[in-house]
Design an enzyme around this catalytic site. Sequence first.
Site, PDB file in Angstrom:
ATOM      1  N   SER A 180      -0.696   0.438   4.242  1.00  0.00           N
ATOM      2  CA  SER A 180      -1.244   1.045   3.031  1.00  0.00           C
ATOM      3  C   SER A 180      -2.755   0.908   2.903  1.00  0.00           C
ATOM      4  O   SER A 180      -3.379   1.700   2.201  1.00  0.00           O
ATOM      5  CB  SER A 180      -0.561   0.449   1.804  1.00  0.00           C
ATOM      6  OG  SER A 180      -0.607  -0.958   1.844  1.00  0.00           O
ATOM      7  N   HIS A 208       4.976   4.399   2.373  1.00  0.00           N
ATOM      8  CA  HIS A 208       3.913   5.414   2.486  1.00  0.00           C
ATOM      9  C   HIS A 208       4.244   6.484   3.521  1.00  0.00           C
ATOM     10  O   HIS A 208       3.433   7.372   3.780  1.00  0.00           O
ATOM     11  CB  HIS A 208       2.573   4.751   2.835  1.00  0.00           C
ATOM     12  CG  HIS A 208       1.886   4.158   1.654  1.00  0.00           C
ATOM     13  ND1 HIS A 208       1.249   4.918   0.698  1.00  0.00           N
ATOM     14  CD2 HIS A 208       1.755   2.877   1.241  1.00  0.00           C
ATOM     15  CE1 HIS A 208       0.741   4.138  -0.234  1.00  0.00           C
ATOM     16  NE2 HIS A 208       1.046   2.884   0.072  1.00  0.00           N
ATOM     17  N   LYS A 239       6.406   6.990  -4.751  1.00  0.00           N
ATOM     18  CA  LYS A 239       5.137   7.548  -4.271  1.00  0.00           C
ATOM     19  C   LYS A 239       5.302   9.059  -4.092  1.00  0.00           C
ATOM     20  O   LYS A 239       5.318   9.770  -5.082  1.00  0.00           O
ATOM     21  CB  LYS A 239       4.705   6.800  -3.014  1.00  0.00           C
ATOM     22  CG  LYS A 239       4.295   5.355  -3.380  1.00  0.00           C
ATOM     23  CD  LYS A 239       3.940   4.466  -2.222  1.00  0.00           C
ATOM     24  CE  LYS A 239       3.437   3.132  -2.767  1.00  0.00           C
ATOM     25  NZ  LYS A 239       3.745   1.994  -1.902  1.00  0.00           N
TER      26      LYS A 239
HETATM   27  C1  LIG Z   1       4.192   0.683  -2.532  1.00  0.00           C
HETATM   28  C2  LIG Z   1       4.958  -0.076  -1.526  1.00  0.00           C
HETATM   29  C3  LIG Z   1       6.132  -0.736  -1.876  1.00  0.00           C
HETATM   30  C4  LIG Z   1       6.595  -0.821  -3.292  1.00  0.00           C
HETATM   31  O1  LIG Z   1       7.213   0.360  -3.710  1.00  0.00           O
HETATM   32  P1  LIG Z   1       7.441   0.598  -5.284  1.00  0.00           P
HETATM   33  O2  LIG Z   1       8.502   1.642  -5.309  1.00  0.00           O
HETATM   34  O3  LIG Z   1       6.137   1.030  -5.832  1.00  0.00           O
HETATM   35  O4  LIG Z   1       7.898  -0.700  -5.835  1.00  0.00           O
HETATM   36  C5  LIG Z   1       6.852  -1.363  -0.886  1.00  0.00           C
HETATM   37  N1  LIG Z   1       6.436  -1.369   0.395  1.00  0.00           N
HETATM   38  C6  LIG Z   1       5.300  -0.752   0.778  1.00  0.00           C
HETATM   39  C7  LIG Z   1       4.888  -0.763   2.213  1.00  0.00           C
HETATM   40  C8  LIG Z   1       4.515  -0.093  -0.173  1.00  0.00           C
HETATM   41  O5  LIG Z   1       3.380   0.524   0.192  1.00  0.00           O
END
Ligand SMILES: *Cc1c(COP(=O)(O)O)cnc(C)c1O
Length: 391
Positions: A180, A208, A239
């Site tokens: 990320s 992502h 996301k």
């Molecule tokens: C954003 C993210 C999460 C968390 O996801 P949410 O649905 O926002 O709780 C988990 N793992 C990774 C790699 C992320 O980038």
Amino acid sequence: MANFDHLSAELDQLRVDGRYRPLTVWDSGSDTWMVLNGRKVLQMSSNNYLGLTNHPDLKKAAIEAIETYGAGSGSVRTITGTLRIHDDLERELASFKGTEATLVFQSGFTTNQGILGSILGSDDVVISDELNHASIIDGIRLTKANRKIYAHKDLDQLEQRLKESGSFRTRLVVTDGVFSMDGDIAPLPQIVELAERYDAIVYVDDAHASGVLGRFGKGSTDHFNLHGRVHIQVGTLSKAIGAVGGYMAGSQLLKDYLIHKARSFLFSTSQPPSVAAMCLAAIRVLKNSPELTERLWSNTHYFREKLHKFGFDTGQSETPIIPIIVGNPAATMLFSDALLAEGIFAQGIVYPTVAMDKGRVRLIITASHTQEDLDFALDRLQHVGKQFSLI
Ligand SMILES: *Cc1c(COP(=O)(O)O)cnc(C)c1O
């Protein structure tokens, strides 16, 4: 009298370090252009990769689900909180991912906690990339399994860790599919090969990559054509999918086990029906709209090439996550502020999230940015980049 003096001391230190950040409060919904303090600004830091937060099908699905099922689900999944819409979503997701089963959690964060916290015991070992997401790190904190870290994407070190781990009952290798902070992609084919050689389970967190990589945004396993060779895929519905939630895609056995053992699943109320309905609608949109991911990627390639032509350092980026490396934390936050003054929201990310000299603004390109939006952002970035002697 007992008090919280240590909390104010820590906050004061953050202020001294220039890392104290009040929340930014937006006066409009998540969109390409958003209202901040009465001004319209171009959003360049949202995970809304496909613009689905505003898709009419998702809004309609949520409204209809509220009318059919009401507001909340009333309970955890194992008691009265599994409504038909939750089951429909899991079936649709399994068919989309091409796995035997899926299990939906309230977020990606709780998905990692629930799985990693439950499936391993003290006879097992988990081997994790050093740059994995906080939710993986916290999930690992919950397991009794032994823990090993390998340097970011370092396959030699991963092999070394696997070699050292022959005596454990189960070896599990866990990696983000897309990282990320840098927007780089995990070398999943090589990880899978090593795991097969050393008889290890592969766990990829595609937060992502969901809606971004692979055909129709099916994720990194599809992107690398590794179907059937990745044991556990985690996705987020928060996301690119445009709502909120997370899921495990894998075997029916794993699903059965998690329903009985994953604590974040067992002890927390299920998604409201409107949320499950939006997720279901979003997966159907993905299946029927390949142009969304195509546009996401053509926008990304266009934007990154222009940034390179200008002379910006975009680090390891190979996805719509494009960091612009600025340097020290103070300069990074000033650069972000200067962009905001020009009408562009680009979140600054500094130490300790990234190395001290690798502060960056992290841009996320989306399918809903128009050509005009991208060119506006490029023009302003070039202007401010020169002021800051970045180019
Ligand atoms: C954003 C993210 C999460 C968390 O996801 P949410 O649905 O926002 O709780 C988990 N793992 C990774 C790699 C992320 O980038």
